[in-house]
Design a protein around this motif. Sequence first.
Motif, PDB file in Angstrom:
ATOM      1  N   TRP A 105      -7.688  53.050 -25.171  1.00  0.00           N
ATOM      2  CA  TRP A 105      -6.904  53.820 -25.791  1.00  0.00           C
ATOM      3  C   TRP A 105      -5.379  53.915 -24.587  1.00  0.00           C
ATOM      4  O   TRP A 105      -4.384  54.344 -25.146  1.00  0.00           O
ATOM      5  N   ALA A 106      -5.361  52.833 -23.810  1.00  0.00           N
ATOM      6  CA  ALA A 106      -4.177  52.989 -22.809  1.00  0.00           C
ATOM      7  C   ALA A 106      -2.979  52.168 -23.651  1.00  0.00           C
ATOM      8  O   ALA A 106      -1.899  52.594 -22.986  1.00  0.00           O
ATOM      9  N   ASN A 107      -3.414  51.233 -24.243  1.00  0.00           N
ATOM     10  CA  ASN A 107      -2.128  50.376 -24.887  1.00  0.00           C
ATOM     11  C   ASN A 107      -2.442  50.133 -26.359  1.00  0.00           C
ATOM     12  O   ASN A 107      -2.630  49.023 -26.873  1.00  0.00           O
ATOM     13  N   PRO A 108      -2.430  51.021 -27.178  1.00  0.00           N
ATOM     14  CA  PRO A 108      -2.699  51.096 -28.545  1.00  0.00           C
ATOM     15  C   PRO A 108      -1.286  50.427 -29.080  1.00  0.00           C
ATOM     16  O   PRO A 108      -0.446  50.317 -28.884  1.00  0.00           O
ATOM     17  N   ASP A 109      -1.705  49.762 -30.425  1.00  0.00           N
ATOM     18  CA  ASP A 109      -0.550  48.887 -30.864  1.00  0.00           C
ATOM     19  C   ASP A 109       0.272  49.849 -31.656  1.00  0.00           C
ATOM     20  O   ASP A 109       1.456  49.485 -31.873  1.00  0.00           O
ATOM     21  N   PHE A 110      -0.060  51.139 -31.836  1.00  0.00           N
ATOM     22  CA  PHE A 110       0.884  52.134 -32.542  1.00  0.00           C
ATOM     23  C   PHE A 110       1.641  52.872 -31.523  1.00  0.00           C
ATOM     24  O   PHE A 110       2.965  53.471 -31.742  1.00  0.00           O
ATOM     25  N   ASP A 111       1.593  52.526 -30.200  1.00  0.00           N
ATOM     26  CA  ASP A 111       2.523  53.235 -29.115  1.00  0.00           C
ATOM     27  C   ASP A 111       2.178  52.055 -27.871  1.00  0.00           C
ATOM     28  O   ASP A 111       1.528  52.795 -26.922  1.00  0.00           O
ATOM     29  N   PRO A 112       2.458  50.745 -27.825  1.00  0.00           N
ATOM     30  CA  PRO A 112       2.143  50.097 -26.683  1.00  0.00           C
ATOM     31  C   PRO A 112       2.748  50.786 -25.362  1.00  0.00           C
ATOM     32  O   PRO A 112       3.800  51.077 -25.230  1.00  0.00           O
ATOM     33  N   GLY A 113       1.835  50.558 -24.487  1.00  0.00           N
ATOM     34  CA  GLY A 113       2.206  51.175 -22.925  1.00  0.00           C
ATOM     35  C   GLY A 113       2.207  52.690 -23.077  1.00  0.00           C
ATOM     36  O   GLY A 113       2.511  53.186 -21.904  1.00  0.00           O
ATOM     37  N   ARG A 114       1.822  53.292 -24.063  1.00  0.00           N
ATOM     38  CA  ARG A 114       1.944  54.915 -24.177  1.00  0.00           C
ATOM     39  C   ARG A 114       3.353  55.210 -23.655  1.00  0.00           C
ATOM     40  O   ARG A 114       3.513  56.105 -22.678  1.00  0.00           O
ATOM     41  N   LYS A 115       4.333  54.801 -24.298  1.00  0.00           N
ATOM     42  CA  LYS A 115       5.526  55.264 -24.048  1.00  0.00           C
ATOM     43  C   LYS A 115       5.865  56.664 -24.650  1.00  0.00           C
ATOM     44  O   LYS A 115       6.789  57.451 -24.023  1.00  0.00           O
ATOM     45  N   TYR A 116       5.374  57.008 -25.683  1.00  0.00           N
ATOM     46  CA  TYR A 116       5.661  58.301 -26.467  1.00  0.00           C
ATOM     47  C   TYR A 116       4.558  59.212 -26.547  1.00  0.00           C
ATOM     48  O   TYR A 116       4.779  60.500 -26.231  1.00  0.00           O
ATOM     49  N   SER A 117       3.376  58.909 -26.313  1.00  0.00           N
ATOM     50  CA  SER A 117       2.155  59.820 -26.766  1.00  0.00           C
ATOM     51  C   SER A 117       1.157  59.765 -25.935  1.00  0.00           C
ATOM     52  O   SER A 117       0.821  58.701 -25.195  1.00  0.00           O
ATOM     53  N   VAL A 118       0.379  60.803 -25.763  1.00  0.00           N
ATOM     54  CA  VAL A 118      -0.963  61.056 -25.153  1.00  0.00           C
ATOM     55  C   VAL A 118      -2.134  61.101 -26.069  1.00  0.00           C
ATOM     56  O   VAL A 118      -1.998  61.918 -27.140  1.00  0.00           O
TER      57      VAL A 118
END
Length: 338
Positions: A105-118
């Motif tokens: 869950w650390a680098n999902p395609d819907f938010d790469p790198g978790r820039k926005y979401s937890v």
Amino acid sequence: MLAGFAMLMASASFAHADGELHIYNWGNYTSPELIKKFETKYNVKVTITDYDSNDTALAKVRQGGTGFDIAVPSQSHLPIWIKEGLIQETDPGKMENAKNISPEWANPDFDPGRKYSVPWQWGSVGVVVNTDVYKGPADSWGILFDPPEELKGKINIVPEMSDVVFAAIAYNGGKLCETDKAILKKARDTLVKAKPNWVAMEYNTIEKMTAGDFAATSDWNGSALRQRLAKPNIHYFYPKEGITFWSDNVVVLKEAKNVENAKLFQNFIMDPENAAMISAFARYSNGIAGSDKFMPADMKGAPELNPPADVKAKAEFMRLCDPATQDLYTKIWTELQK
């Protein structure tokens, strides 16, 4: 020396925040224990407003002026929130507790790198049946779309468009984001034909299944687990035609007034013990490594949270389709509402 003292004071003030935090989340989905712990730790007054669907939440936030700081969209809709500039880039992937995010869950395609979401929670969509009412096989979407006599007039459908249309498409041999017109027509016909056998299309499944108002429903797996724990004759089934997985994620709105408190909350829920509180309440899995040891015993090995290998192999991760295909699904959904 003075610079170091100033940094220490700044850190201390961040750790002992005060003020408010306004959370916009799915109904019956937020642990009161978690909120109380956060309020006590940071001296922040939290208010929670419920919504019932991704479409409701997105429409509300698009209007602006909500007064909310945080929302919890599903991964299927999160790219829209990002593209439309509705949320802030808070970089939770770089926060202190981000080290606890499970690798998958650390680098999902819907938010790469978790820039926005937890990560908040994740799960699946399937069929829930009161086995005192119907004792036959129930591992098919046909339970809802071509039901046995025992269930006719006792079925509920949770009105999340993407879930329902996908289920009808899968039942007719199609796949996620299906474009074959023959399959889409079959899916549309299936839903229209099935509707007279339904008693309701609503989200209030936990109370109404356990009260006996419904005997079967489409539903999310955590909701089904809560139902079974309240009433052991209620069971969750994975339709053999295919299921979808989903995940919900905590984001900070662009218009948030309490940004620092919102960031505190994002970091707070990535602590394994706190993530376990979220799961213990709503009964879904989460994306935080190490939270399992804090989970209630009745969640460990629960069939609702552990799909068989063959089910997982066929499952698809829910996403929105291209606009033209999504429009076709919306037309099917609109006709079903008539």
